[in-house]
Design a protein around this motif. Structure first.
Motif, mmCIF file in Angstrom:
data_model
loop_
_atom_site.group_PDB
_atom_site.id
_atom_site.type_symbol
_atom_site.label_atom_id
_atom_site.label_comp_id
_atom_site.label_asym_id
_atom_site.label_seq_id
_atom_site.Cartn_x
_atom_site.Cartn_y
_atom_site.Cartn_z
ATOM 1 N N THR A 17 0.827 -1.205 0.000
ATOM 2 C CA THR A 17 0.000 0.000 0.000
ATOM 3 C C THR A 17 0.860 1.252 0.000
ATOM 4 O O THR A 17 1.940 1.283 0.588
ATOM 5 C CB THR A 17 -0.937 0.017 1.221
ATOM 6 O OG1 THR A 17 -0.165 -0.185 2.414
ATOM 7 C CG2 THR A 17 -1.993 -1.067 1.108
ATOM 8 N N CYS A 51 -3.939 4.622 -1.388
ATOM 9 C CA CYS A 51 -5.015 4.887 -0.436
ATOM 10 C C CYS A 51 -4.553 5.910 0.600
ATOM 11 O O CYS A 51 -3.401 6.329 0.609
ATOM 12 C CB CYS A 51 -5.457 3.600 0.257
ATOM 13 S SG CYS A 51 -4.102 2.619 0.930
ATOM 14 N N SER A 52 -5.466 6.304 1.460
ATOM 15 C CA SER A 52 -5.156 7.228 2.548
ATOM 16 C C SER A 52 -5.581 6.574 3.854
ATOM 17 O O SER A 52 -6.223 5.526 3.862
ATOM 18 C CB SER A 52 -5.881 8.562 2.344
ATOM 19 O OG SER A 52 -7.283 8.379 2.452
ATOM 20 N N GLU A 54 -7.845 7.560 5.758
ATOM 21 C CA GLU A 54 -9.302 7.642 5.874
ATOM 22 C C GLU A 54 -10.016 6.518 5.124
ATOM 23 O O GLU A 54 -11.038 6.010 5.578
ATOM 24 C CB GLU A 54 -9.803 9.000 5.349
ATOM 25 C CG GLU A 54 -9.442 10.189 6.214
ATOM 26 C CD GLU A 54 -7.964 10.563 6.119
ATOM 27 O OE1 GLU A 54 -7.327 10.231 5.087
ATOM 28 O OE2 GLU A 54 -7.428 11.159 7.073
ATOM 29 N N ASN A 55 -9.466 6.116 3.967
ATOM 30 C CA ASN A 55 -10.167 5.100 3.161
ATOM 31 C C ASN A 55 -9.321 3.851 2.937
ATOM 32 O O ASN A 55 -9.513 3.128 1.973
ATOM 33 C CB ASN A 55 -10.589 5.692 1.823
ATOM 34 C CG ASN A 55 -9.394 6.057 0.925
ATOM 35 O OD1 ASN A 55 -8.249 5.793 1.272
ATOM 36 N ND2 ASN A 55 -9.670 6.661 -0.216
ATOM 37 N N TYR A 56 -8.384 3.604 3.854
ATOM 38 C CA TYR A 56 -7.411 2.520 3.686
ATOM 39 C C TYR A 56 -8.083 1.174 3.418
ATOM 40 O O TYR A 56 -7.813 0.519 2.408
ATOM 41 C CB TYR A 56 -6.526 2.435 4.932
ATOM 42 C CG TYR A 56 -5.344 1.511 4.807
ATOM 43 C CD1 TYR A 56 -4.093 2.000 4.462
ATOM 44 C CD2 TYR A 56 -5.454 0.137 5.053
ATOM 45 C CE1 TYR A 56 -2.981 1.163 4.351
ATOM 46 C CE2 TYR A 56 -4.361 -0.704 4.940
ATOM 47 C CZ TYR A 56 -3.134 -0.187 4.593
ATOM 48 O OH TYR A 56 -2.058 -1.033 4.487
ATOM 49 N N THR A 57 -8.955 0.751 4.309
ATOM 50 C CA THR A 57 -9.573 -0.573 4.181
ATOM 51 C C THR A 57 -10.456 -0.660 2.951
ATOM 52 O O THR A 57 -10.421 -1.655 2.213
ATOM 53 C CB THR A 57 -10.388 -0.904 5.447
ATOM 54 O OG1 THR A 57 -9.508 -0.935 6.580
ATOM 55 C CG2 THR A 57 -11.074 -2.255 5.310
ATOM 56 N N GLU A 58 -11.242 0.371 2.711
ATOM 57 C CA GLU A 58 -12.140 0.386 1.562
ATOM 58 C C GLU A 58 -11.377 0.256 0.241
ATOM 59 O O GLU A 58 -11.725 -0.552 -0.619
ATOM 60 C CB GLU A 58 -12.951 1.677 1.567
ATOM 61 C CG GLU A 58 -13.900 1.833 0.389
ATOM 62 C CD GLU A 58 -14.594 3.191 0.382
ATOM 63 O OE1 GLU A 58 -15.136 3.556 -0.683
ATOM 64 O OE2 GLU A 58 -14.575 3.874 1.420
ATOM 65 N N ARG A 59 -10.312 1.041 0.085
ATOM 66 C CA ARG A 59 -9.532 0.998 -1.151
ATOM 67 C C ARG A 59 -8.776 -0.323 -1.275
ATOM 68 O O ARG A 59 -8.609 -0.857 -2.381
ATOM 69 C CB ARG A 59 -8.545 2.176 -1.183
ATOM 70 C CG ARG A 59 -9.189 3.540 -1.344
ATOM 71 C CD ARG A 59 -9.825 3.706 -2.724
ATOM 72 N NE ARG A 59 -8.840 3.641 -3.787
ATOM 73 C CZ ARG A 59 -8.154 4.702 -4.238
ATOM 74 N NH1 ARG A 59 -8.349 5.897 -3.675
ATOM 75 N NH2 ARG A 59 -7.292 4.573 -5.222
ATOM 76 N N TYR A 60 -8.316 -0.850 -0.151
ATOM 77 C CA TYR A 60 -7.592 -2.121 -0.147
ATOM 78 C C TYR A 60 -8.492 -3.235 -0.683
ATOM 79 O O TYR A 60 -8.083 -4.008 -1.557
ATOM 80 C CB TYR A 60 -7.132 -2.435 1.272
ATOM 81 C CG TYR A 60 -6.152 -3.570 1.382
ATOM 82 C CD1 TYR A 60 -4.783 -3.326 1.492
ATOM 83 C CD2 TYR A 60 -6.567 -4.906 1.396
ATOM 84 C CE1 TYR A 60 -3.866 -4.357 1.607
ATOM 85 C CE2 TYR A 60 -5.669 -5.945 1.510
ATOM 86 C CZ TYR A 60 -4.318 -5.661 1.622
ATOM 87 O OH TYR A 60 -3.422 -6.699 1.719
ATOM 88 N N SER A 62 -11.236 -2.982 -2.468
ATOM 89 C CA SER A 62 -11.619 -2.716 -3.853
ATOM 90 C C SER A 62 -10.520 -3.135 -4.824
ATOM 91 O O SER A 62 -10.784 -3.815 -5.827
ATOM 92 C CB SER A 62 -11.925 -1.226 -4.024
ATOM 93 O OG SER A 62 -12.202 -0.916 -5.371
ATOM 94 N N LYS A 63 -9.274 -2.764 -4.526
ATOM 95 C CA LYS A 63 -8.159 -3.125 -5.414
ATOM 96 C C LYS A 63 -7.872 -4.623 -5.348
ATOM 97 O O LYS A 63 -7.557 -5.243 -6.364
ATOM 98 C CB LYS A 63 -6.902 -2.339 -5.011
ATOM 99 C CG LYS A 63 -5.681 -2.602 -5.883
ATOM 100 C CD LYS A 63 -5.913 -2.166 -7.336
ATOM 101 C CE LYS A 63 -4.690 -2.437 -8.230
ATOM 102 N NZ LYS A 63 -3.607 -1.480 -7.993
#
Length: 207
Positions: A17, A51-52, A54-60, A62-63
């Protein structure tokens, strides 16, 4: 990764990440160029998840779903050793992405010194590139993970493997590397709560 390969597991890609704002890896704070060199030396593609906090888990998640389709993945392996909270997170995101979570290095905390000894004897080469200022002084930066390191780290009130981020390393050579990474022009940089060894020059060379 070496543990997986010895078990006969095919490693399809590497995943790490990167904070969208700075373009460096989370935790280590390493340049993506150096991660690309590791991947090239291992002859395995690397995928960066931008990712950041704030949205680490969500973006992780999704990718990861996209990578499952791209590489036909059946599992994702994490390098965590014994921190239960980290494992719960990894298993949760893997489940949500529809893939198995694998922990090839999982152990009890008391076994961490044996794990470090195993690494030192494995033929892999790594240097300390980042230390937490509250537990280790800057003299640890640049040190090789060798027999002397194994002895000295046991004198400190830290996990010998740096499991809680006491120190981070960069692996520049090993049995699975077709080439090794030459590191040069180091300089010390100050981060929020850590000090880091930054290399200005780096390239792949023959072994």
């Amino acid at each position: 990764m070496e543990v997986l390969v010895k078990q006969g597991v095919e490693v399809a890609c590497l995943i790490t990440t990167v904070p969208a704002e700075i373009g460096r890896t989370f935790g280590h704070g390493e340049k993506t160029e150096l991660i690309h060199l590791q991947a090239k030396a291992l002859s395995i593609p690397v995928e960066f998840i931008s990712c950041s906090f704030e949205n680490y888990t969500e973006r992780y998640i999704s990718k990861l779903k996209k990578l499952i389709d791209k590489f036909k993945l059946t599992g994702i392996a994490y390098g965590d050793l014994y921190l239960a909270g980290h494992r719960r997170w990894g298993e949760k995101v893997a489940e949500e992405a529809g893939i198995n979570a694998v922990y090839p290095l999982w152990m009890e905390e008391k076994d961490s010194i044996q794990a470090l000894e195993t690494f030192v004897k494995s033929g892999n080469k790594a240097r300390v590139i980042r230390v937490r200022e509250d537990v280790l002084d800057p003299s640890w930066l640049g040190r090789e993970l060798d027999a002397a390191f194994l002895q000295d780290i046991q004198k400190e009130a830290v996990c010998p493997m740096g499991e809680s981020g006491e120190y981070h390393t960069f692996v520049y050579d090993g049995p699975l590397f077709s080439q090794k990474i030459q590191l040069g022009s180091p300089k010390l940089i100050q981060l929020e709560t850590t000090k880091k060894l930054e290399f200005g020059e780096y390239k792949l060379i023959g072994k």
